[in-house]
Scaffold this active site. Structure first.
Site, PDB file in Angstrom:
ATOM      1  N   ASN A  73       0.865  -1.183   0.000  1.00 34.48           N
ATOM      2  CA  ASN A  73       0.000   0.000   0.000  1.00 34.48           C
ATOM      3  C   ASN A  73       0.904   1.236   0.000  1.00 34.48           C
ATOM      4  O   ASN A  73       1.446   1.612   1.032  1.00 34.48           O
ATOM      5  CB  ASN A  73      -0.901  -0.030   1.239  1.00 34.48           C
ATOM      6  CG  ASN A  73      -1.922   1.088   1.236  1.00 34.48           C
ATOM      7  OD1 ASN A  73      -1.868   1.995   0.393  1.00 34.48           O
ATOM      8  ND2 ASN A  73      -2.842   1.033   2.173  1.00 34.48           N
ATOM      9  N   LYS A  88       3.295   0.776   3.086  1.00 35.71           N
ATOM     10  CA  LYS A  88       2.986  -0.304   4.034  1.00 35.71           C
ATOM     11  C   LYS A  88       3.072  -1.620   3.297  1.00 35.71           C
ATOM     12  O   LYS A  88       2.746  -1.693   2.109  1.00 35.71           O
ATOM     13  CB  LYS A  88       1.560  -0.138   4.566  1.00 35.71           C
ATOM     14  CG  LYS A  88       1.396   1.047   5.467  1.00 35.71           C
ATOM     15  CD  LYS A  88       0.004   1.037   6.079  1.00 35.71           C
ATOM     16  CE  LYS A  88      -0.355   2.412   6.543  1.00 35.71           C
ATOM     17  NZ  LYS A  88      -1.682   2.870   6.210  1.00 35.71           N
ATOM     18  N   ARG A 123      -2.304  -2.122  -3.633  1.00 33.64           N
ATOM     19  CA  ARG A 123      -3.598  -1.506  -3.370  1.00 33.64           C
ATOM     20  C   ARG A 123      -3.693  -0.202  -4.146  1.00 33.64           C
ATOM     21  O   ARG A 123      -2.772   0.611  -4.121  1.00 33.64           O
ATOM     22  CB  ARG A 123      -3.735  -1.222  -1.878  1.00 33.64           C
ATOM     23  CG  ARG A 123      -5.062  -0.605  -1.559  1.00 33.64           C
ATOM     24  CD  ARG A 123      -4.952   0.343  -0.418  1.00 33.64           C
ATOM     25  NE  ARG A 123      -6.244   0.968  -0.213  1.00 33.64           N
ATOM     26  CZ  ARG A 123      -6.397   2.081   0.479  1.00 33.64           C
ATOM     27  NH1 ARG A 123      -5.360   2.658   1.037  1.00 33.64           N
ATOM     28  NH2 ARG A 123      -7.584   2.611   0.613  1.00 33.64           N
ATOM     29  N   HIS A 160     -13.202   1.585  -0.003  1.00 31.86           N
ATOM     30  CA  HIS A 160     -13.073   0.479   0.962  1.00 31.86           C
ATOM     31  C   HIS A 160     -13.532  -0.846   0.353  1.00 31.86           C
ATOM     32  O   HIS A 160     -13.974  -1.741   1.065  1.00 31.86           O
ATOM     33  CB  HIS A 160     -13.953   0.723   2.222  1.00 31.86           C
ATOM     34  CG  HIS A 160     -13.498   1.839   3.109  1.00 31.86           C
ATOM     35  ND1 HIS A 160     -14.393   2.674   3.736  1.00 31.86           N
ATOM     36  CD2 HIS A 160     -12.281   2.236   3.502  1.00 31.86           C
ATOM     37  CE1 HIS A 160     -13.731   3.551   4.479  1.00 31.86           C
ATOM     38  NE2 HIS A 160     -12.442   3.310   4.342  1.00 31.86           N
ATOM     39  N   HIS A 203     -18.265  -0.359   7.605  1.00 28.49           N
ATOM     40  CA  HIS A 203     -16.822  -0.172   7.822  1.00 28.49           C
ATOM     41  C   HIS A 203     -16.683   1.154   8.566  1.00 28.49           C
ATOM     42  O   HIS A 203     -16.865   2.228   7.983  1.00 28.49           O
ATOM     43  CB  HIS A 203     -16.101  -0.149   6.469  1.00 28.49           C
ATOM     44  CG  HIS A 203     -14.621   0.096   6.580  1.00 28.49           C
ATOM     45  ND1 HIS A 203     -13.685  -0.846   6.232  1.00 28.49           N
ATOM     46  CD2 HIS A 203     -13.925   1.175   7.004  1.00 28.49           C
ATOM     47  CE1 HIS A 203     -12.468  -0.353   6.437  1.00 28.49           C
ATOM     48  NE2 HIS A 203     -12.596   0.875   6.908  1.00 28.49           N
ATOM     49  N   ILE A 204     -16.389   1.061   9.863  1.00 35.06           N
ATOM     50  CA  ILE A 204     -16.335   2.283  10.674  1.00 35.06           C
ATOM     51  C   ILE A 204     -14.946   2.417  11.287  1.00 35.06           C
ATOM     52  O   ILE A 204     -14.613   1.778  12.292  1.00 35.06           O
ATOM     53  CB  ILE A 204     -17.414   2.269  11.794  1.00 35.06           C
ATOM     54  CG1 ILE A 204     -18.767   1.807  11.225  1.00 35.06           C
ATOM     55  CG2 ILE A 204     -17.535   3.660  12.429  1.00 35.06           C
ATOM     56  CD1 ILE A 204     -19.853   1.658  12.282  1.00 35.06           C
ATOM     57  N   GLY A 235     -12.151   6.572   8.359  1.00 32.38           N
ATOM     58  CA  GLY A 235     -13.089   6.716   7.250  1.00 32.38           C
ATOM     59  C   GLY A 235     -14.246   5.762   7.514  1.00 32.38           C
ATOM     60  O   GLY A 235     -14.053   4.719   8.137  1.00 32.38           O
ATOM     61  N   ARG A 269     -14.262  13.911   8.398  1.00 29.68           N
ATOM     62  CA  ARG A 269     -15.040  14.288   7.200  1.00 29.68           C
ATOM     63  C   ARG A 269     -16.518  14.470   7.536  1.00 29.68           C
ATOM     64  O   ARG A 269     -17.057  13.739   8.366  1.00 29.68           O
ATOM     65  CB  ARG A 269     -14.925  13.203   6.122  1.00 29.68           C
ATOM     66  CG  ARG A 269     -13.536  13.055   5.580  1.00 29.68           C
ATOM     67  CD  ARG A 269     -13.456  11.941   4.540  1.00 29.68           C
ATOM     68  NE  ARG A 269     -12.131  11.336   4.585  1.00 29.68           N
ATOM     69  CZ  ARG A 269     -11.889  10.052   4.379  1.00 29.68           C
ATOM     70  NH1 ARG A 269     -12.862   9.212   4.088  1.00 29.68           N
ATOM     71  NH2 ARG A 269     -10.660   9.600   4.463  1.00 29.68           N
ATOM     72  N   SER A 295     -12.159   8.201  18.066  1.00 33.83           N
ATOM     73  CA  SER A 295     -13.410   7.814  18.743  1.00 33.83           C
ATOM     74  C   SER A 295     -13.205   7.569  20.234  1.00 33.83           C
ATOM     75  O   SER A 295     -14.117   7.783  21.028  1.00 33.83           O
ATOM     76  CB  SER A 295     -14.015   6.583  18.082  1.00 33.83           C
ATOM     77  OG  SER A 295     -13.341   5.428  18.489  1.00 33.83           O
ATOM     78  N   GLY A 330     -11.531  -0.126  12.779  1.00 33.10           N
ATOM     79  CA  GLY A 330     -11.163   0.281  14.142  1.00 33.10           C
ATOM     80  C   GLY A 330     -12.321   0.442  15.115  1.00 33.10           C
ATOM     81  O   GLY A 330     -12.323  -0.137  16.203  1.00 33.10           O
ATOM     82  N   GLY A 388     -15.801  -0.080  14.342  1.00 34.90           N
ATOM     83  CA  GLY A 388     -16.798  -1.147  14.179  1.00 34.90           C
ATOM     84  C   GLY A 388     -16.408  -2.423  14.906  1.00 34.90           C
ATOM     85  O   GLY A 388     -17.243  -3.122  15.489  1.00 34.90           O
ATOM     86  N   GLU A 445      -7.626  -6.234   4.577  1.00 36.18           N
ATOM     87  CA  GLU A 445      -7.472  -5.863   3.174  1.00 36.18           C
ATOM     88  C   GLU A 445      -6.259  -6.548   2.547  1.00 36.18           C
ATOM     89  O   GLU A 445      -6.276  -6.893   1.369  1.00 36.18           O
ATOM     90  CB  GLU A 445      -7.372  -4.333   3.057  1.00 36.18           C
ATOM     91  CG  GLU A 445      -8.716  -3.687   3.341  1.00 36.18           C
ATOM     92  CD  GLU A 445      -8.646  -2.209   3.652  1.00 36.18           C
ATOM     93  OE1 GLU A 445      -8.246  -1.862   4.776  1.00 36.18           O
ATOM     94  OE2 GLU A 445      -8.996  -1.408   2.789  1.00 36.18           O
TER      95      GLU A 445
HETATM   96  P1  ADP Z   1      -8.337   3.951   9.304  1.00 34.25           P
HETATM   97  O1  ADP Z   1      -9.555   4.407   8.561  1.00 34.25           O
HETATM   98  O2  ADP Z   1      -7.325   5.030   9.515  1.00 34.25           O
HETATM   99  O3  ADP Z   1      -7.775   2.641   8.816  1.00 34.25           O
HETATM  100  P2  ADP Z   1      -9.041   2.451  11.672  1.00 34.25           P
HETATM  101  O4  ADP Z   1      -9.882   1.416  11.019  1.00 34.25           O
HETATM  102  O5  ADP Z   1      -7.743   2.049  12.223  1.00 34.25           O
HETATM  103  O6  ADP Z   1      -8.887   3.709  10.757  1.00 34.25           O
HETATM  104  O7  ADP Z   1      -9.910   3.108  12.838  1.00 34.25           O
HETATM  105  C1  ADP Z   1      -9.459   4.153  13.620  1.00 34.25           C
HETATM  106  C2  ADP Z   1     -10.514   4.439  14.696  1.00 34.25           C
HETATM  107  O8  ADP Z   1     -10.710   3.239  15.457  1.00 34.25           O
HETATM  108  C3  ADP Z   1     -10.113   5.522  15.678  1.00 34.25           C
HETATM  109  O9  ADP Z   1     -11.180   6.452  15.838  1.00 34.25           O
HETATM  110  C4  ADP Z   1      -9.895   4.741  16.969  1.00 34.25           C
HETATM  111  O10 ADP Z   1     -10.266   5.497  18.099  1.00 34.25           O
HETATM  112  C5  ADP Z   1     -10.824   3.579  16.800  1.00 34.25           C
HETATM  113  N1  ADP Z   1     -10.450   2.462  17.687  1.00 34.25           N
HETATM  114  C6  ADP Z   1      -9.347   1.684  17.610  1.00 34.25           C
HETATM  115  N2  ADP Z   1      -9.302   0.819  18.644  1.00 34.25           N
HETATM  116  C7  ADP Z   1     -10.402   1.074  19.400  1.00 34.25           C
HETATM  117  C8  ADP Z   1     -10.928   0.531  20.605  1.00 34.25           C
HETATM  118  N3  ADP Z   1     -10.316  -0.451  21.240  1.00 34.25           N
HETATM  119  N4  ADP Z   1     -12.096   1.047  21.066  1.00 34.25           N
HETATM  120  C9  ADP Z   1     -12.724   2.044  20.427  1.00 34.25           C
HETATM  121  N5  ADP Z   1     -12.278   2.594  19.288  1.00 34.25           N
HETATM  122  C10 ADP Z   1     -11.132   2.125  18.783  1.00 34.25           C
END
Ligand code: ADP
Length: 392
Positions: A7, A14, A88, A177, A204-205, A208, A237, A280, A327, A329, A380
């Site tokens: 990536n 990466k 990617r 995604h 996908h949360i 993004g 966003r 988050s 992350g 979700g 991914e």
């Molecule tokens: P990206 O879109 O950059 O790949 P990620 O899928 O890594 O993002 O998600 C990042 C988000 O996931 C951040 O808001 C982070 O706070 C949240 N996150 C990661 N681990 C946890 C956790 N254990 N509990 C709650 N939120 C988390």
């Protein structure tokens, strides 16, 4: 067999080296701050991690460093052990409705799509050219974030803008995604015992956020659009807004369109509403401490995700499962609760014991829920490696 998933970003690279078809991660890592004298190279393998700070002037040096690192740490003996490379790519436009083998023609096509994803595609192409130099005889595949959504029909992907914009400039919804939505929906279908004509909504949360309606394994609609700005509020966003907001703020604050788009992309969402953070965990902490705007940032997002779920329920004509990934979700039982609280009319219910079990994977719906609710960690890189493996 060893396959590497790459990536390449504008200043980072990466990678993950996988043993296929076992889908075992042999090594992974990251080159960051490419172009600077204090760039970083991190490699993880066999439970250990090695990080260095050094001068990495360009992507060519980054690629060499990565491959030398694999040899130096005795992860591979020679680079010939790498039998496939998957790159990617964020934007495949309408040109690519499947992964594409890299050659001069496909690389040029990816480069020409840069007008639709200026930051990403140019960086990907730089990475591809460097890998072609060092591994000229190995199958190298571009795997696009957009191809999974190429199954959307016109009425789902077209905007009601002048049709000429679509014809001349490719203005339409592409969705993003895709590798994540594909991976997670395939895993969800397995959890549904390979049910025929399955109806799944993947949420996908992460930083993004995108929501996709998947019928029988195919994307029929998705929340992101021409760019990843469309859809629901995200870390920084806005998601959807009335474009007239741009006119109003341009007039009141004398900002250019570029500045305004930058604000919608980088200073909105969780960060903009809360004024605290795009992360988050920070938002949830502040909300628990009674910060109204932090709570609101979470509520706004959950409501808007539920709106998509409602509309996709109608488009899918039913629903077997909602799958949470990325992350937030995967990790936030609180965000999952906030969303599912809106879905009472669909009789979606969570088992709170399962929902709050740390690291849970699989079904977290209660027994009397009409819809299954899955937590599925996205992967991914595995999806990219599967694509490459299938072509070898
Ligand atoms: P990206 O879109 O950059 O790949 P990620 O899928 O890594 O993002 O998600 C990042 C988000 O996931 C951040 O808001 C982070 O706070 C949240 N996150 C990661 N681990 C946890 C956790 N254990 N509990 C709650 N939120 C988390």
């Amino acid at each position: 067999m060893k396959i590497i998933a790459i990536n390449a970003g504008s200043s980072s690279l990466k990678f993950q080296l996988l043993k296929m078809p076992q889908e075992e991660v042999i090594a992974s890592g990251l080159v960051e701050k490419i172009g600077s004298e204090d760039a970083g190279f991190t490699i993880k393998y066999n439970g250990s991690k090695d990080s260095k700070v050094l001068n990495i002037p360009n992507h060519g040096v980054a690629v060499k460093l990565l491959l030398d690192g694999l040899i130096e740490h005795e992860i591979i003996k020679t680079i010939d052990e790498i039998e496939g490379v998957g790159h990617r790519v964020v934007q495949g436009g309408e040109v690519f409705n499947e992964s594409a083998e890299l050659n001069n023609v496909t690389i040029a096509a990816i480069e020409s799509l840069a007008s639709l994803a200026p930051l990403h595609n140019k960086a990907h192409v730089i990475g591809m050219r460097e890998f072609k130099k060092v591994l000229p005889n190995v199958l190298q595949l571009a795997v696009f974030d957009t191809t999974f959504h190429q199954t959307m029909e016109e009425e789902a992907y077209l905007y009601a803008t002048p049709y000429e914009w679509y014809e001349k400039y490719g203005v339409r919804k592409y969705g993003f995604h895709g590798t994540s939505h594909q991976y997670v929906s395939e895993e969800a279908i397995k959890l549904l015992d390979n049910k025929k004509d399955s109806k799944i909504i993947v949420c996908h949360i992460g930083n993004g956020v995108s929501i996709t309606a998947i019928r029988d394994g195919k994307s029929i609609d998705t929340s992101m659009g021409l760019t990843p700005l469309e859809g629901v509020p995200m870390g920084t966003r806005t998601g959807n807004i009335d474009p007239s907001v741009l006119g109003l703020i341009a007039e009141r604050e004398g900002k250019s369109l570029e500045e305004l788009l930058d604000i919608l992309n980088k200073q909105s969402g969780y960060l903009g509403v809360s004024g605290i953070s795009n992360d988050s965990r920070d938002i949830a902490k502040a909300a628990h401490e009674g910060n109204h705007r932090a709570k609101l940032a979470m509520q706004l997002q959950a409501k808007r995700i539920a709106d998509y779920i409602g509309s996709y329920y109608i488009r899918l004509k039913g629903l077997d499962a909602i799958a949470f990934t990325a992350g937030i979700g995967e990790n936030s039982s609180e965000v999952r609760n906030l969303i599912v609280d809106h879905l009472e009319v669909l009789n979606v219910k969570l088992d709170q014991k399962l929902n709050t079990t740390h690291g849970i994977v699989g079904n977290i719906a209660s027994k009397d829920s009409s819809v299954k609710v899955f937590v599925i960690p996205t992967d991914e890189e595995v999806m990219i490696a599967r694509e490459v493996y299938s072509r070898l």
